[in-house]
Each structure stands twice: as C-alpha cells, then as structure tokens.
Design an enzyme around this catalytic site. Structure first.
Site, PDB file in Angstrom:
ATOM      1  N   LYS A 167       0.845  -1.208   0.000  1.00  0.00           N
ATOM      2  CA  LYS A 167       0.000   0.000   0.000  1.00  0.00           C
ATOM      3  C   LYS A 167       0.880   1.259   0.000  1.00  0.00           C
ATOM      4  O   LYS A 167       0.657   2.173  -0.789  1.00  0.00           O
ATOM      5  CB  LYS A 167      -0.943   0.000   1.220  1.00  0.00           C
ATOM      6  CG  LYS A 167      -1.946  -1.168   1.171  1.00  0.00           C
ATOM      7  CD  LYS A 167      -2.953  -1.112   2.297  1.00  0.00           C
ATOM      8  CE  LYS A 167      -2.419  -1.590   3.623  1.00  0.00           C
ATOM      9  NZ  LYS A 167      -2.169  -3.045   3.712  1.00  0.00           N
ATOM     10  N   THR A 168       1.872   1.294   0.859  1.00  0.00           N
ATOM     11  CA  THR A 168       2.768   2.458   0.889  1.00  0.00           C
ATOM     12  C   THR A 168       3.561   2.520  -0.414  1.00  0.00           C
ATOM     13  O   THR A 168       3.773   3.603  -0.972  1.00  0.00           O
ATOM     14  CB  THR A 168       3.759   2.366   2.069  1.00  0.00           C
ATOM     15  OG1 THR A 168       3.037   1.966   3.221  1.00  0.00           O
ATOM     16  CG2 THR A 168       4.423   3.699   2.328  1.00  0.00           C
ATOM     17  N   ARG A 190       6.412  -8.331   1.158  1.00  0.00           N
ATOM     18  CA  ARG A 190       7.301  -7.922   2.256  1.00  0.00           C
ATOM     19  C   ARG A 190       7.958  -9.152   2.888  1.00  0.00           C
ATOM     20  O   ARG A 190       9.128  -9.142   3.245  1.00  0.00           O
ATOM     21  CB  ARG A 190       6.526  -7.139   3.323  1.00  0.00           C
ATOM     22  CG  ARG A 190       7.461  -6.607   4.409  1.00  0.00           C
ATOM     23  CD  ARG A 190       6.711  -6.014   5.569  1.00  0.00           C
ATOM     24  NE  ARG A 190       6.017  -4.811   5.194  1.00  0.00           N
ATOM     25  CZ  ARG A 190       4.992  -4.298   5.873  1.00  0.00           C
ATOM     26  NH1 ARG A 190       4.527  -4.903   6.946  1.00  0.00           N
ATOM     27  NH2 ARG A 190       4.428  -3.191   5.467  1.00  0.00           N
ATOM     28  N   ASP A 236      -1.296   6.231   6.985  1.00  0.00           N
ATOM     29  CA  ASP A 236      -1.362   4.790   7.214  1.00  0.00           C
ATOM     30  C   ASP A 236      -2.305   4.516   8.388  1.00  0.00           C
ATOM     31  O   ASP A 236      -2.496   5.390   9.235  1.00  0.00           O
ATOM     32  CB  ASP A 236       0.055   4.281   7.536  1.00  0.00           C
ATOM     33  CG  ASP A 236       0.188   2.786   7.297  1.00  0.00           C
ATOM     34  OD1 ASP A 236      -0.703   2.204   6.655  1.00  0.00           O
ATOM     35  OD2 ASP A 236       1.184   2.204   7.753  1.00  0.00           O
ATOM     36  N   THR A 257      -5.763  -1.739   7.088  1.00  0.00           N
ATOM     37  CA  THR A 257      -5.966  -3.184   7.049  1.00  0.00           C
ATOM     38  C   THR A 257      -7.436  -3.494   7.365  1.00  0.00           C
ATOM     39  O   THR A 257      -7.862  -4.624   7.253  1.00  0.00           O
ATOM     40  CB  THR A 257      -5.083  -3.870   8.109  1.00  0.00           C
ATOM     41  OG1 THR A 257      -5.258  -3.177   9.345  1.00  0.00           O
ATOM     42  CG2 THR A 257      -3.626  -3.836   7.716  1.00  0.00           C
TER      43      THR A 257
END
Ligand code: ADE
Length: 353
Positions: free
Chosen positions: A80-81, A233, A125, A174
C-alpha cells in the site's frame, strides 16, 4: 524521490516526527528503500489496480488537476505504501507519509495540512485509527480544500475558513470496515490489494535478489515465493535470510534445495506458516477442540495482542482456508487439522458452529 518504509518501525518514527518528509527520513534499512519499486513497470502484481491507476493518473495530468483521494486496503505487506510512492513518483510530486496514531491532537493534522503544497500527496497509514476530531478536520479539507477553524468560545465563537492547497489524500488500512462512512465516502477511489500469486512473488524474489546481488535460480525463487504467504514484504525478508544460509552453509547460490532447507531451519513450513501461526492453530485444536473460540481468548493464551493476531496472522490463515471465522469465534478448518497432521474431533462437524 525516496520513499520511507511501511515496516513495523513506521509508527514509532512518525510519532517522533509527525510530518515525515520523504527526503528527511532516516532510513534504518537502506536495502528496503532500494528494493522498493519506483514505477509501474517494476511494481509486480496488483495488475487491475495498476491499470486503473495508469488511466487515472494520465487523466489527472491532462486535466492539470490533482488526483482524487484514494483508499487502499488489505492485509499488511502487500504494497500500500509502495504503490502510493509509485503514484507520487509518476505524478512528479512529493509524498508526506504519516500514520493515524501519530495524529492524536488537532494541531498534528492541522500542521500537516497547512504545510502541504499544491498537488502533494498526504499518505495516512492505518487511517481507521484516526480519532473523531482529526476526521472532522479532514472532511472539509478533503472536500473543499479548506480548514474550518473555530476561534473564541460559545456565543462569540467564529468559524474561520482557511484555504488549503489542492492535495491528494491516500489512506491505507488493514480494516476498511472500521472506517466511518462519512470518511469512506470522501475517497474517489477505493481499492483492495490482493495477496500475490506464487508466480508474481517469484518475480518479486528474482527482482529483489538482482538488486541485492544475490545469486538465485528460478526454482530457488519459486521455493521462497511458495512460503511467503502471498506477501512481497515477507518474500523480500526471506530472500535476505535464505541468502545468509546460502553464503554460510552452501556455495552462495540459492537453488531449490538451499531455499527449502534454509526455510525448514527457519521453521517456515510449506504454507509459509511460522511458529506463531502454528501455535495459534494448535492452541485452538488442543485447548478448544478446534473451536470456535473468541479472539481475545486466543490472544491472551498466546500472549499476543488482539490486533497482531487480527492484522498479521489471521488474514493469511483465513485466505489459505486453514482458519474459519464464525459468529461464535475462530475455528480451525479440516484443512488446518490436516496441515498440522491432526485428526478432527467428530463434534467439529456441527452445522451450527
Ligand atoms: N517489493 C515489494 N513489493 C513489490 C512489488 N509489488 N513489486 C516488486 N517489488 C516489490
């Protein structure tokens, strides 16, 4: 343009410095910033999102208007980032990265909004954790690019409308379901990021290995991808760990055997589950006959907090079909029993659980 990482340290770092300018962030992990894709071509996966974004970005450029506000949701680690950074780079604008828990006081969010320049992207975030006051400051900021500030008290109070530059808010969460509807309704684009396929993760692993100058075969990359829980990740983290093994215990190259043996030693199984995931499933099987059992009980028994279980462990266990969510709590699925090599109790088959 550099992008800071959305790793677990972000919340702490933005708390220290709520207005995080991308160039001023201290990288605690240079690798992380190097391996982040900076454009759509090097960003692997999420193809539906990329196609939509390419059109949206091109239209905004042709109109010479800022982008609509966007909300990205989905489990942690799916990019997302990273995608927000790609958007900023493609638009040639700055991105300011912050996190809702660091916007506790009205002046935190007001300070950030007032320091933005036209066209810039504000990335928040964990936006589901914004408090009511911060949310209410955001509504007119998002809708009309104004800050409504109240001065004075009760009868003498006056509302001052302060114009803001036209910016784009990118929210990440999330838990999209925990966003209030007035906030959710102010996003022009809402998109869910999906878990990656093994094929996509294999490409992520190959790309990361190339950047880190790690020797790897396609089969070695695929073996890492299979145990990465659909999450880039995790795949990137495993490349580094397996590469350590390849150098110390083998001849330096990650092939299928090296990857599998190293991951076995790291206790990451063929589904990508680690000790915590297996402890969670075993707990429900051993102590609660496979469930259902409440999330608070599970968290307390594992000495983890509920949020870690819900945000980090559960999404993949649910997606992999090993765990089920029922109105009465969490239940291990027949597949989950099989994965741990356990026999299902006969009472588990009730239609009403
Ligand atoms: N590293 C992390 N996410 C990635 C992605 N989607 N594509 C390529 N490399 C990545």
């Amino acid at each position: 343009m550099a992008i800071i990482s959305d790793d677990e340290g972000l919340e702490k770092r933005v708390k220290r410095n709520p207005i995080v300018k991308s160039e001023t962030i201290e990288y605690d992990n240079l690798f992380e910033s190097n391996i982040r894709p900076k454009d759509f071509d090097s960003y692997i996966g999420q193809s539906a999102l990329k196609e939509t974004l390419k059109i949206t970005l091109e239209a905004a450029k042709r109109r010479e208007k800022p982008l609509d506000h966007m909300l990205f949701y989905g489990p942690p680690g799916l990019g997302k980032t990273t995608i927000a950074g790609v958007i900023a780079a493609q638009m040639g604008v700055e991105i300011r990265i912050t996190s809702a828990p660091s916007l506790e006081r009205p002046r935190d969010i007001i300070g950030i909004l007032m320091s933005l320049k036209g066209g810039e992207i504000l990335f928040i975030d964990e936006i589901h954790r914004l408090n009511k006051v911060a949310e209410e400051i955001l509504y007119p900021a998002m809708e009309d690019f104004t800050l409504d500030m109240t001065t004075g008290k009760s009868q003498t109070a006056k509302t001052l409308r302060v114009p803001l530059p036209k910016f784009t808010l990118i929210g990440a969460t999330t838990k999209a379901g925990e966003l209030s509807s007035p906030l959710r309704d102010r996003f022009g684009m809402i998109h869910r990021l999906e878990f990656y396929t093994v094929e996509e993760l294999t490409k992520v692993v190959m790309r990361t290995a190339k950047i880190l100058e790690v020797d790897i075969t396609e089969k070695g990359a695929e073996a890492i991808a299979r145990r990465s829980r659909g999450t880039p990740r995790i795949a990137n983290r495993l490349v580094k760990r397996v590469s350590d093994f390849a150098i110390v215990k083998y001849d330096g190259t990650i092939d299928e055997k090296v990857a599998n043996e190293s991951l076995d030693i790291l206790k990451i199984d063929e589904f990508g589950l680690d000790n915590t995931d297996r402890a969670l499933l075993s707990l429900i099987i051993d102590k609660y006959d496979g469930g259902p059992v409440g999330i608070e009980t599970i968290a307390a028994a594992l000495s983890e907090d509920v949020r870690t279980i819900e945000d980090v462990c559960e999404p993949y266990l649910l997606q992999a079909g090993l765990l089920q969510r029922t109105p009465r709590g969490r239940k291990v699925s027949p597949e989950g029993f099989r994965h741990l090599g356990r026999k299902m109790p006969s009472t588990q088959t009730s239609l009403f659980d």
